[in-house]
Write a protein that holds these residues in place. Sequence first.
Motif, PDB file in Angstrom:
ATOM      1  N   ASP A  97      -1.588   4.467  -4.279  1.00 55.77           N
ATOM      2  CA  ASP A  97      -2.715   4.845  -3.426  1.00 55.77           C
ATOM      3  C   ASP A  97      -4.024   4.553  -4.150  1.00 55.77           C
ATOM      4  N   VAL A  98      -4.328   3.280  -4.285  1.00 53.45           N
ATOM      5  CA  VAL A  98      -5.535   2.875  -4.995  1.00 53.45           C
ATOM      6  C   VAL A  98      -6.510   2.262  -3.997  1.00 53.45           C
ATOM      7  N   PRO A  99      -7.789   2.338  -4.273  1.00 51.64           N
ATOM      8  CA  PRO A  99      -8.770   1.798  -3.328  1.00 51.64           C
ATOM      9  C   PRO A  99      -8.715   0.280  -3.272  1.00 51.64           C
ATOM     10  N   LEU A 262      -8.542  -8.788  -4.898  1.00 53.45           N
ATOM     11  CA  LEU A 262      -7.659  -8.665  -3.743  1.00 53.45           C
ATOM     12  C   LEU A 262      -7.561  -7.200  -3.335  1.00 53.45           C
ATOM     13  N   PRO A 263      -7.176  -6.925  -2.105  1.00 55.86           N
ATOM     14  CA  PRO A 263      -6.922  -5.525  -1.736  1.00 55.86           C
ATOM     15  C   PRO A 263      -5.838  -4.918  -2.610  1.00 55.86           C
ATOM     16  N   ALA A 264      -5.756  -3.611  -2.632  1.00 61.19           N
ATOM     17  CA  ALA A 264      -4.733  -2.923  -3.413  1.00 61.19           C
ATOM     18  C   ALA A 264      -3.341  -3.330  -2.935  1.00 61.19           C
ATOM     19  N   SER A 265      -2.371  -3.242  -3.827  1.00 66.48           N
ATOM     20  CA  SER A 265      -1.010  -3.633  -3.459  1.00 66.48           C
ATOM     21  C   SER A 265      -0.492  -2.799  -2.292  1.00 66.48           C
ATOM     22  N   SER A 266      -0.869  -1.533  -2.242  1.00 65.94           N
ATOM     23  CA  SER A 266      -0.416  -0.690  -1.132  1.00 65.94           C
ATOM     24  C   SER A 266      -0.961  -1.199   0.198  1.00 65.94           C
ATOM     25  N   SER A 267      -2.210  -1.672   0.190  1.00 64.23           N
ATOM     26  CA  SER A 267      -2.805  -2.202   1.420  1.00 64.23           C
ATOM     27  C   SER A 267      -2.126  -3.501   1.840  1.00 64.23           C
TER      28      SER A 267
END
Length: 366
Positions: A97-99, A262-267
């Motif tokens: 859950d990273v930005p 890049l967006p966070a891996s979670s995104s």
Amino acid sequence: MTLAAATDLAAATNEHLANLSNTLIYSAMAVYTLAFFAYITEWIFGSRSKIGRTAAALTADPAARKTAPEVTVKKGGSTAVLERPKVVVRAAAGQRDVPDGPGAHGGDEQGDLYGRIAVSLTVLAFLIELAGVIARAASVERAPWGNMYEFNITFSTVAVGVYLSLLALKKNVRWMGLFLITSVLLDLGIAVTVLYTASDQLVPALHSYWLYIHVSTAILCGAVFYVGAVSTILYLFKDSYESKLAGGGKPGKFAMSFLERLPASSSLDKFSYRVNAAVFPLWTFTIIAGAIWAGDAWGRYWGWDPKETWAFITWVAYACYLHARATAGWKGRKAAYLALIAFGCWLFNYYGVNIFVSGKHSYAGV
């Protein structure tokens, strides 16, 4: 006007439209190339942003991070010391859950400007390519997907259309532009050099309204599956990057400059899952529509033709991915590998089966 004269006029008109289509496709490739360089420039200027300059200090191991210098800003002859931003890698053990990162432009205004130029060029190229596809359809007086060349130019047009639609919906997907346009140029290059087929009419079996229903949905599904595959590949890279940071490692300068934006891996993981899940019911309908068309054309709904078999294999692969993604033990990288295998099945169903395997779907030629 005699019948022969009318026939000659129609033939000349169709030939003119076919030449116009070819010109528009080549023009679209030229504009896509300009967009490609604009996306490259966006990434280059982004790497020179504040994010790129301070990444090494801010993402060092925890011990070094404590002694990293603060960011200083000079104002009116005085120096103000700002608090160093905290770099969040993971909220907790086992979570991502990273930005999101700032995007391809890296937070740099000049990079962002080039990114907007790249998107504008992509829109222009899309419109030109769409006009080329329409001209091709007019030249043959049917749907423009009767062979692999027509499928390729239509597929790339729809793929770019999906990307631009996501941007229009205010989705943060501009980071995908460089990878999308690169593959679109490769796709069009293969289409005009290897797969090109002169305008011609279809065999009688393909003269059906199911051509518009079945093949159009197959093209749309493939375009969305492709967008999902791109985000899945980037997810794997970003996930490895975050894991290395969490373990105290220090990625290389290129990885810092590229993956940090890049967006966070979670995104990325959620995005790929959502697009694949959203289009999976349509892929199911595509197979059903193909079976109904086969019943009308060949007198049987299913005969395990190579194209039918691999369409079903692709369906099973994506079903396994969606099931695995919904199962706690198979989230993340394991599910991502399944998604890439499923997309590989889709690619083989299109290129491999059409080129190397003979079957009832081979009559349309390359």
